[in-house]
Design a protein around this motif. Sequence first.
Motif, PDB file in Angstrom:
ATOM      1  N   THR A  43      46.870   4.824  32.433  1.00 25.52           N
ATOM      2  CA  THR A  43      46.433   3.432  32.572  1.00 25.52           C
ATOM      3  C   THR A  43      47.418   2.478  31.922  1.00 25.52           C
ATOM      4  O   THR A  43      47.779   1.437  32.497  1.00 25.52           O
ATOM      5  CB  THR A  43      45.035   3.251  31.950  1.00 25.52           C
ATOM      6  N   MET A  44      47.879   2.821  30.708  1.00 26.92           N
ATOM      7  CA  MET A  44      48.817   1.958  29.985  1.00 26.92           C
ATOM      8  C   MET A  44      50.131   1.804  30.756  1.00 26.92           C
ATOM      9  O   MET A  44      50.701   0.708  30.823  1.00 26.92           O
ATOM     10  CB  MET A  44      49.093   2.536  28.599  1.00 26.92           C
ATOM     11  N   LYS A  45      50.616   2.892  31.341  1.00 22.72           N
ATOM     12  CA  LYS A  45      51.863   2.833  32.111  1.00 22.72           C
ATOM     13  C   LYS A  45      51.717   1.945  33.348  1.00 22.72           C
ATOM     14  O   LYS A  45      52.661   1.253  33.731  1.00 22.72           O
ATOM     15  CB  LYS A  45      52.299   4.240  32.507  1.00 22.72           C
ATOM     16  N   ILE A  46      50.545   1.966  33.960  1.00 17.57           N
ATOM     17  CA  ILE A  46      50.313   1.096  35.116  1.00 17.57           C
ATOM     18  C   ILE A  46      50.289  -0.371  34.670  1.00 17.57           C
ATOM     19  O   ILE A  46      50.881  -1.241  35.312  1.00 17.57           O
ATOM     20  CB  ILE A  46      49.001   1.481  35.825  1.00 17.57           C
ATOM     21  N   LEU A  47      49.617  -0.650  33.563  1.00 17.02           N
ATOM     22  CA  LEU A  47      49.567  -2.021  33.044  1.00 17.02           C
ATOM     23  C   LEU A  47      50.962  -2.546  32.735  1.00 17.02           C
ATOM     24  O   LEU A  47      51.248  -3.730  32.921  1.00 17.02           O
ATOM     25  CB  LEU A  47      48.723  -2.085  31.771  1.00 17.02           C
ATOM     26  N   ALA A  48      51.839  -1.652  32.258  1.00 18.50           N
ATOM     27  CA  ALA A  48      53.196  -2.055  31.882  1.00 18.50           C
ATOM     28  C   ALA A  48      54.148  -2.112  33.063  1.00 18.50           C
ATOM     29  O   ALA A  48      55.318  -2.473  32.898  1.00 18.50           O
ATOM     30  CB  ALA A  48      53.742  -1.097  30.827  1.00 18.50           C
ATOM     31  N   GLY A  49      53.676  -1.758  34.258  1.00 23.38           N
ATOM     32  CA  GLY A  49      54.539  -1.785  35.431  1.00 23.38           C
ATOM     33  C   GLY A  49      55.453  -0.583  35.537  1.00 23.38           C
ATOM     34  O   GLY A  49      56.422  -0.594  36.297  1.00 23.38           O
ATOM     35  N   ILE A  50      55.141   0.486  34.789  1.00 25.55           N
ATOM     36  CA  ILE A  50      55.963   1.698  34.809  1.00 25.55           C
ATOM     37  C   ILE A  50      55.536   2.618  35.949  1.00 25.55           C
ATOM     38  O   ILE A  50      56.362   3.239  36.611  1.00 25.55           O
ATOM     39  CB  ILE A  50      55.855   2.456  33.466  1.00 25.55           C
ATOM     40  N   LEU A  51      54.218   2.729  36.157  1.00 28.14           N
ATOM     41  CA  LEU A  51      53.671   3.539  37.243  1.00 28.14           C
ATOM     42  C   LEU A  51      53.011   2.625  38.272  1.00 28.14           C
ATOM     43  O   LEU A  51      52.480   1.569  37.931  1.00 28.14           O
ATOM     44  CB  LEU A  51      52.609   4.512  36.713  1.00 28.14           C
ATOM     45  N   GLN A  52      53.027   3.059  39.515  1.00 28.12           N
ATOM     46  CA  GLN A  52      52.377   2.317  40.585  1.00 28.12           C
ATOM     47  C   GLN A  52      50.979   2.879  40.807  1.00 28.12           C
ATOM     48  O   GLN A  52      50.805   4.102  40.876  1.00 28.12           O
ATOM     49  CB  GLN A  52      53.185   2.429  41.879  1.00 28.12           C
ATOM     50  N   PRO A  53      49.954   2.041  40.875  1.00 29.15           N
ATOM     51  CA  PRO A  53      48.599   2.563  41.079  1.00 29.15           C
ATOM     52  C   PRO A  53      48.423   3.138  42.478  1.00 29.15           C
ATOM     53  O   PRO A  53      49.123   2.742  43.416  1.00 29.15           O
ATOM     54  CB  PRO A  53      47.721   1.328  40.873  1.00 29.15           C
ATOM     55  N   THR A  54      47.483   4.063  42.616  1.00 29.92           N
ATOM     56  CA  THR A  54      47.143   4.585  43.931  1.00 29.92           C
ATOM     57  C   THR A  54      46.323   3.560  44.700  1.00 29.92           C
ATOM     58  O   THR A  54      46.538   3.332  45.888  1.00 29.92           O
ATOM     59  CB  THR A  54      46.351   5.902  43.787  1.00 29.92           C
ATOM     60  N   SER A  55      45.400   2.936  44.012  1.00 34.36           N
ATOM     61  CA  SER A  55      44.606   1.859  44.613  1.00 34.36           C
ATOM     62  C   SER A  55      44.042   0.996  43.501  1.00 34.36           C
ATOM     63  O   SER A  55      44.147   1.304  42.319  1.00 34.36           O
ATOM     64  CB  SER A  55      43.474   2.425  45.485  1.00 34.36           C
ATOM     65  N   GLY A  56      43.424  -0.116  43.897  1.00 31.42           N
ATOM     66  CA  GLY A  56      42.864  -1.034  42.921  1.00 31.42           C
ATOM     67  C   GLY A  56      43.793  -2.213  42.674  1.00 31.42           C
ATOM     68  O   GLY A  56      44.882  -2.309  43.249  1.00 31.42           O
TER      69      GLY A  56
END
Length: 253
Positions: A43-56
């Motif tokens: 979750t933290m990596k998605i918030l930081a723009g490091i990982l791309q979410p699958t959906s949402g």
Amino acid sequence: MIEVEDLTKGFGSTMAVKGITFTVADGEIYGLLGPNGSGKSTTMKILAGILQPTSGRVVVGGIDVDKNPIEVRRITGYVPETPVLYESLTPVEFFNFVGSVRGIPREELQERVETLVRAFGIESYLGEMIGSLSFGTRQKVSLIAAMLHDPRVLILDEAMNGLDPKSARILRELLLQFRDEGKSIVFSTHVLALAETICDRVGVIYNGEIIAEGTVEQLKEFAHEESLEDVFLKLTESQDEVAGIVQVLKETL
């Protein structure tokens, strides 16, 4: 402000995050608590723009993370669970590199580096290769680098790991100061006593889902427990397991 709506993230057939929703207001410290493997770091990596979410949908500072992750990284300071640094550089060289990437004016960069280096007590390590530093000192370098550009949002994944008590106290006071300046802070930690003292609200994540959320006092009332540690163990179904293990140890040792 941070807005997370129905966020999912899958790795192959494994869903690490399963439709979580939460918000973090300006001027708020939000604690994301959960056992290892619960989906915190993802979750933290998605918030930081490091990982791309699958959906949402994830919006950080008014910017959609999925559409513009680079802009999100510009306004955030991110400290991962394990420091990721250029080991062949010295801390000074690394800070100068971060400053150039962030576009921080030289005089401002020098002033902020000097202030933060002095605060975390790493003056004597500035000329050493990062790869030769202890884990705790590397963590301080990571923290300083994340704060150099005065970010609007701080995303700190187990940022207290490896810190000595003095540095941990300084980080705590800095976070409270940043909150008072109107910054949004997401903070994960295994030190539940710390979360109890600095977090305005807490979300408990378990098996990729947020199973409880609110102020510490609200969670205590909800779980009928007197400490955040007991709340956490009860909500993550660990309380009976811990009690059983402790009993075995008492009988065996």
